[in-house]
Design a protein around this motif. Structure first.
Motif, short mmCIF file in Angstrom:
data_model
loop_
_atom_site.label_atom_id
_atom_site.label_comp_id
_atom_site.label_asym_id
_atom_site.label_seq_id
_atom_site.Cartn_x
_atom_site.Cartn_y
_atom_site.Cartn_z
N UNK A 54 -9.10 7.29 0.95
CA UNK A 54 -7.97 8.12 0.54
C UNK A 54 -6.91 8.11 1.64
N UNK A 55 -5.66 7.98 1.23
CA UNK A 55 -4.55 8.19 2.14
C UNK A 55 -3.95 9.56 1.85
N UNK A 56 -3.61 9.80 0.57
CA UNK A 56 -3.00 11.08 0.19
C UNK A 56 -3.28 11.36 -1.28
N UNK A 71 2.21 4.12 3.89
CA UNK A 71 1.82 5.30 3.10
C UNK A 71 1.10 6.28 4.01
N UNK A 72 1.49 7.56 3.92
CA UNK A 72 0.87 8.61 4.71
C UNK A 72 0.76 9.88 3.86
N UNK A 73 -0.11 10.77 4.29
CA UNK A 73 -0.23 12.08 3.63
C UNK A 73 0.70 13.07 4.31
N UNK A 74 1.35 13.94 3.54
CA UNK A 74 2.06 15.05 4.17
C UNK A 74 1.03 15.88 4.95
N UNK A 93 -11.28 8.90 4.54
CA UNK A 93 -9.82 8.78 4.58
C UNK A 93 -9.38 7.75 5.61
N UNK A 94 -8.14 7.35 5.47
CA UNK A 94 -7.44 6.54 6.46
C UNK A 94 -6.05 7.14 6.56
N UNK A 95 -5.50 7.18 7.76
CA UNK A 95 -4.22 7.86 7.96
C UNK A 95 -3.02 7.12 7.40
#
Length: 164
Positions: A54-56, A71-74, A93-95
């Motif tokens: 999961x990224x976000x 791609x990044x998560x808020x 997850x991966x950042x």
């Protein structure tokens, strides 16, 4: 030159294992788009169960870097996935990963049997795009095939991606 602000989109992002120069060698970023209830988190959970990260979930930041999109998560949503019926769950997850494919999640009746290759422009960058019925048993396999075609596509395979 000032760095650009991230663009926030309503989408779930995952990273699939991949090789090659376009992905930084390890992970290929995929954006899963669709309205609430369309299956974004569901297909992400199935992909994660098969080795993706999961990224976000639900909202994804697009950060333009060197002509590509990361791609990044808020920050407020990082490391969280909502699994309908279970709540918020911990998943691998991966950042960050570079975007290689956008998958628009649609009902099966809206997926063309033999679609023409498609691209979409996000934050000024053109990316391969497919339409995918997320609740079909083969949905994760189709997504993996499409990612492989794009990643292998320095010689134009991304223009040939058309998964039904």
């Amino acid at each position: 030159m000032k760095p650009r602000r991230p663009v926030l989109i309503h989408a779930t992002a995952v990273a699939l294992p991949a090789g090659g120069e376009r992905t930084g060698g390890d992970w290929a970023g995929v954006v899963l788009r669709g309205p609430s209830g369309s299956g974004k988190s569901d297909i992400a959970l199935r992909l994660i169960d098969e080795g993706a990260r999961l990224i976000a979930d639900d909202q994804t930041e697009l950060c333009r870097r060197n002509g590509a999109l990361d791609l990044r998560a808020p920050a407020r949503l990082a490391r969280r996935l909502e699994a309908r019926g279970l709540g918020i769950v911990d998943v691998p997850v991966i950042d960050c990963a570079s975007l290689v494919l956008v998958a628009d999640l649609v009902p099966a009746a809206e997926v063309a049997r033999l679609p023409e290759p498609q691209t979409i422009e996000l934050a000024g960058v053109r990316v391969a795009k497919i339409c995918l019925a997320p609740f079909e048993v083969s949905a994760t396999a189709k997504l993996r095939l499409a990612v492989r075609a794009v990643v292998a596509g320095a010689s134009g395979a991304r223009d040939r991606v058309a998964v039904s």
